[in-house]
Write an enzyme that holds these catalytic residues in place. Structure first.
Site, mmCIF file in Angstrom:
data_model
loop_
_atom_site.group_PDB
_atom_site.id
_atom_site.type_symbol
_atom_site.label_atom_id
_atom_site.label_comp_id
_atom_site.label_asym_id
_atom_site.label_seq_id
_atom_site.Cartn_x
_atom_site.Cartn_y
_atom_site.Cartn_z
ATOM 1 N N CYS A 171 0.810 -1.232 0.000
ATOM 2 C CA CYS A 171 0.000 0.000 0.000
ATOM 3 C C CYS A 171 0.839 1.276 0.000
ATOM 4 O O CYS A 171 0.305 2.364 -0.208
ATOM 5 C CB CYS A 171 -0.963 0.000 1.175
ATOM 6 N N HIS A 199 -3.199 7.147 2.192
ATOM 7 C CA HIS A 199 -3.612 5.828 1.728
ATOM 8 C C HIS A 199 -4.997 5.541 2.311
ATOM 9 O O HIS A 199 -5.241 5.755 3.497
ATOM 10 C CB HIS A 199 -2.602 4.783 2.190
ATOM 11 N N ASN A 206 -10.065 -0.305 0.176
ATOM 12 C CA ASN A 206 -8.613 -0.190 0.151
ATOM 13 C C ASN A 206 -8.098 -0.782 -1.158
ATOM 14 O O ASN A 206 -8.142 -1.994 -1.348
ATOM 15 C CB ASN A 206 -8.037 -0.940 1.362
HETATM 16 N N1 ACO Z 1 -18.155 -8.361 9.990
HETATM 17 C C1 ACO Z 1 -18.625 -8.537 11.245
HETATM 18 N N2 ACO Z 1 -17.849 -8.812 12.285
HETATM 19 C C2 ACO Z 1 -16.526 -8.913 12.072
HETATM 20 C C3 ACO Z 1 -15.951 -8.750 10.779
HETATM 21 C C4 ACO Z 1 -16.838 -8.469 9.720
HETATM 22 N N3 ACO Z 1 -16.400 -8.285 8.456
HETATM 23 N N4 ACO Z 1 -14.623 -8.907 10.892
HETATM 24 C C5 ACO Z 1 -14.345 -9.150 12.170
HETATM 25 N N5 ACO Z 1 -15.494 -9.165 12.895
HETATM 26 C C6 ACO Z 1 -15.653 -9.387 14.321
HETATM 27 C C7 ACO Z 1 -14.486 -10.137 14.926
HETATM 28 O O1 ACO Z 1 -14.655 -11.535 14.760
HETATM 29 C C8 ACO Z 1 -14.583 -9.735 16.369
HETATM 30 O O2 ACO Z 1 -15.595 -10.477 16.997
HETATM 31 P P1 ACO Z 1 -15.385 -11.043 18.490
HETATM 32 O O3 ACO Z 1 -15.227 -9.803 19.339
HETATM 33 O O4 ACO Z 1 -16.624 -11.780 18.725
HETATM 34 O O5 ACO Z 1 -14.148 -11.873 18.415
HETATM 35 C C9 ACO Z 1 -15.057 -8.280 16.284
HETATM 36 O O6 ACO Z 1 -15.639 -8.119 14.986
HETATM 37 C C10 ACO Z 1 -13.944 -7.278 16.447
HETATM 38 O O7 ACO Z 1 -12.861 -7.655 15.612
HETATM 39 P P2 ACO Z 1 -11.516 -6.845 15.606
HETATM 40 O O8 ACO Z 1 -10.549 -7.518 14.696
HETATM 41 O O9 ACO Z 1 -11.105 -6.560 17.023
HETATM 42 O O10 ACO Z 1 -12.023 -5.503 14.951
HETATM 43 P P3 ACO Z 1 -11.259 -4.134 14.868
HETATM 44 O O11 ACO Z 1 -12.044 -3.109 15.552
HETATM 45 O O12 ACO Z 1 -9.801 -4.271 15.159
HETATM 46 O O13 ACO Z 1 -11.396 -3.813 13.313
HETATM 47 C C11 ACO Z 1 -10.098 -3.842 11.294
HETATM 48 C C12 ACO Z 1 -10.803 -4.683 12.356
HETATM 49 C C13 ACO Z 1 -11.127 -3.002 10.572
HETATM 50 C C14 ACO Z 1 -9.430 -4.770 10.288
HETATM 51 C C15 ACO Z 1 -9.066 -2.930 11.963
HETATM 52 O O14 ACO Z 1 -8.221 -3.680 12.802
HETATM 53 C C16 ACO Z 1 -8.226 -2.202 10.978
HETATM 54 O O15 ACO Z 1 -8.704 -1.361 10.257
HETATM 55 N N6 ACO Z 1 -6.909 -2.454 10.931
HETATM 56 C C17 ACO Z 1 -6.018 -1.826 9.993
HETATM 57 C C18 ACO Z 1 -6.165 -2.520 8.698
HETATM 58 C C19 ACO Z 1 -5.499 -1.788 7.588
HETATM 59 O O16 ACO Z 1 -5.432 -0.600 7.570
HETATM 60 N N7 ACO Z 1 -5.024 -2.573 6.643
HETATM 61 C C20 ACO Z 1 -4.473 -2.085 5.469
HETATM 62 C C21 ACO Z 1 -3.039 -1.819 5.588
HETATM 63 S S1 ACO Z 1 -2.447 -1.410 4.052
HETATM 64 C C22 ACO Z 1 -1.880 -2.729 3.153
HETATM 65 O O17 ACO Z 1 -0.690 -2.856 3.003
HETATM 66 C C23 ACO Z 1 -2.809 -3.740 2.531
#
Ligand code: ACO
Length: 339
Positions: free
Chosen positions: A129, A266, A296
C-alpha cells in the site's frame, strides 16, 4: 536552476463491477459468514468497492488510468521516457506489469494513429500500500538527477484475486483500481510546482502481519496465495509511522503542518486517516476521502484519491499536498507536493 518533478496530469480507473456492503454481506452469507453494512462502515468507513472482471488485469486498469493522466497533461504516450508502476498484484511473475502497460499504451497509441512509449525505461515497484509513494520517490529522483524528463507513475491493483472470501476480517476491506500521474521535469528556484520532499521507510521484522505468503515453484503454488492480516497490529503500527513520516517530509521541505492544503492518505481505514489528520492538527475537511467508495485499493488508493480531488476541483494550482501511505512489508512513506 534545480530540476523538480511536477505533476502535470492525473487519471484514475475503477472496474465496472461495484459491490456495496450489503452485496458483500450477501456474498459472505452464501459461505455461512456474517457481516453487515453497519459493522464495515463503523470500523472502516467503507461503503462500496469495485472488483475486476475475470481476465481483467492490473495492466488493463493501469492503461485506462494512464491514458486519462496523459490526456490531462496534454501529452502523447511516445513522450514518456519512464514508467514506474506500483503493484502487489502483477499480471504475471515476470515480466513487469510496467512493460505490459508499455505494450498496451503502444497498441492504444497505434490504434489512434500515434506512437507508444517504446524505449522508455519501465519497472515495477513492490511496497504494497506504500507502493505509489515509493514509485513517486523513484521517478522524482530520476527526474531531478536528469535520468528522465517525463514519467508515468502508476498504482494498479486487482486485490480481489488474492482475497480470502472465507475470512470476513479481511475480504470486506479491499477493492480493485488504478491511478496514475504524469510527472515532468521543470526548472525553478523552489517556489514553483513539483515534488518538494519524499520520505520512505520499511521494517522487515513485520512481514508476517500483512502478507500473501504463497509462492510459485516447480509449476505449483506453494503455501497460501491469499491475503492474511493481523488488523490490530497493522492499525497500531500505522498510526505511529504515518505521523512520523508526515513530519519528516515537512521538515525536509522546511514546511509546517499549517502549510498543508490537502492530506491525501492511503485509503485503508477512515479511523487511521482521521487520526493522522488530528495528530497533524489538520481540519478533517482537508483530508481527501475516497475509501467509502473504493475500499482499500492498496497502491492505487493514493493516486485514485488525488485524481478524484483534482477532477472535483478541490485541489488548485499552487496548493501544498501531503501524500502518505503505509502497508505490508511493513512499509511507510510520504511525499510533499506543490501542485
Ligand atoms: N463483519 C462482522 N464482524 C466482524 C468482521 C466483519 N467483516 N470482521 C471481524 N469481525 C468481528 C471479529 O470476529 C470480532 O468479533 P469477536 O469480538 O466476537 O471476536 C469483532 O468483529 C472485532 O474484531 P476486531 O478484529 O477486534 O475488529 P477491529 O475493531 O480491530 O477492526 C479492522 C478490524 C477493521 C481490520 C481494523 O483492525 C483495521 O482497520 N486495521 C487496519 C487494517 C489496515 O489498515 N489494513 C491495510 C493496511 S495497508 C496494506 O498494506 C494492505
Amino acid at each position: 536552476m534545480p530540476l523538480y518533478a511536477r505533476i502535470t496530469g492525473t487519471g484514475g480507473h475503477l472496474p465496472a463491477r461495484r459491490l456495496t456492503n450489503d452485496e458483500m454481506a450477501a456474498l459472505l452469507a452464501q459461505r455461512g459468514l456474517q457481516t453487515s453494512d453497519a459493522w464495515i462502515v463503523e470500523r472502516t468507513g467503507i461503503r462500496a468497492r469495485h472488483f475486476a472482471a475475470d481476465g481483467e488485469m492490473a495492466s488493463d486498469l493501469a492503461l485506462q488510468a494512464s491514458l486519462k493522466a496523459l490526456a490531462a497533461a496534454g501529452r502523447q504516450p511516445h513522450e514518456v521516457d519512464l514508467i514506474v508502476l506500483a503493484t502487489s498484484t502483477p499480471d504475471m511473475v515476470f515480466p513487469s506489469t510496467a512493460t505490459i502497460l508499455q505494450r498496451k499504451l503502444h497498441e492504444a497509441a497505434l490504434a489512434a494513429g500515434g506512437q507508444g512509449p517504446i524505449g522508455a525505461a519501465a519497472l515495477d515497484v513492490q511496497a504494497v500500500c506504500t507502493g505509489f509513494i515509493y514509485a513517486l520517490t523513484v521517478a522524482d529522483a530520476l527526474i531531478r538527477t536528469g535520468g528522465a524528463r517525463r514519467a508515468l507513475v502508476v498504482g494498479a491493483e486487482v486485490f480481489s484475486r488474492i482475497l480470502n472470501f472465507d475470512d470476513r476480517t479481511t475480504c470486506v476491506l479491499f477493492g480493485d483500481g488504478a491511478g496514475a500521474v504524469v510527472l515532468e521535469a521543470v526548472e525553478h528556484d523552489g517556489a514553483g510546482p513539483g515534488v518538494l520532499a519524499t520520505d520512505i521507510h520499511a521494517d522487515g521484522r513485520h512481514t508476517g502481519i500483512l502478507c500473501v505468503p504463497g509462492t510459485v515453484a516447480g509449476g505449483q503454488v506453494l503455501g497460501e496465495p491469499l491475503l492474511r492480516m493481523d488488523g490490530q497490529a497493522v492499525f497500531k503500527l500505522a498510526v505511529g509511522v504515518l505521523e512520523e513520516t508526515a513530519r519528516a517530509a515537512l521538515a525536509k521541505a522546511g514546511k509546517a503542518e499549517a502549510d498543508v492544503d490537502w492530506l491525501i492518505p492511503h485509503q485503508a481505514n477512515i479511523r487511521i486517516m482521521y487520526s493522522t489528520a488530528r495528530k497533524l492538527k489538520l481540519p478533517l475537511e482537508r483530508v481527501v476521502v475516497t475509501v467509502d467508495q473504493h475500499g482499500n485499493t492498496s497502491a492505487a488508493s493514493i493516486p485514485l484519491a488525488l485524481d478524484h480531488a483534482v477532477r472535483a476541483g478541490w485541489i488548485q494550482p499552487g496548493q501544498l499536498l501531503l501524500l502518505e501511505g503505509v502497508g505490508g512489508g511493513f512499509t511507510w512513506g510520504s511525499a510533499l507536493v506543490r501542485y
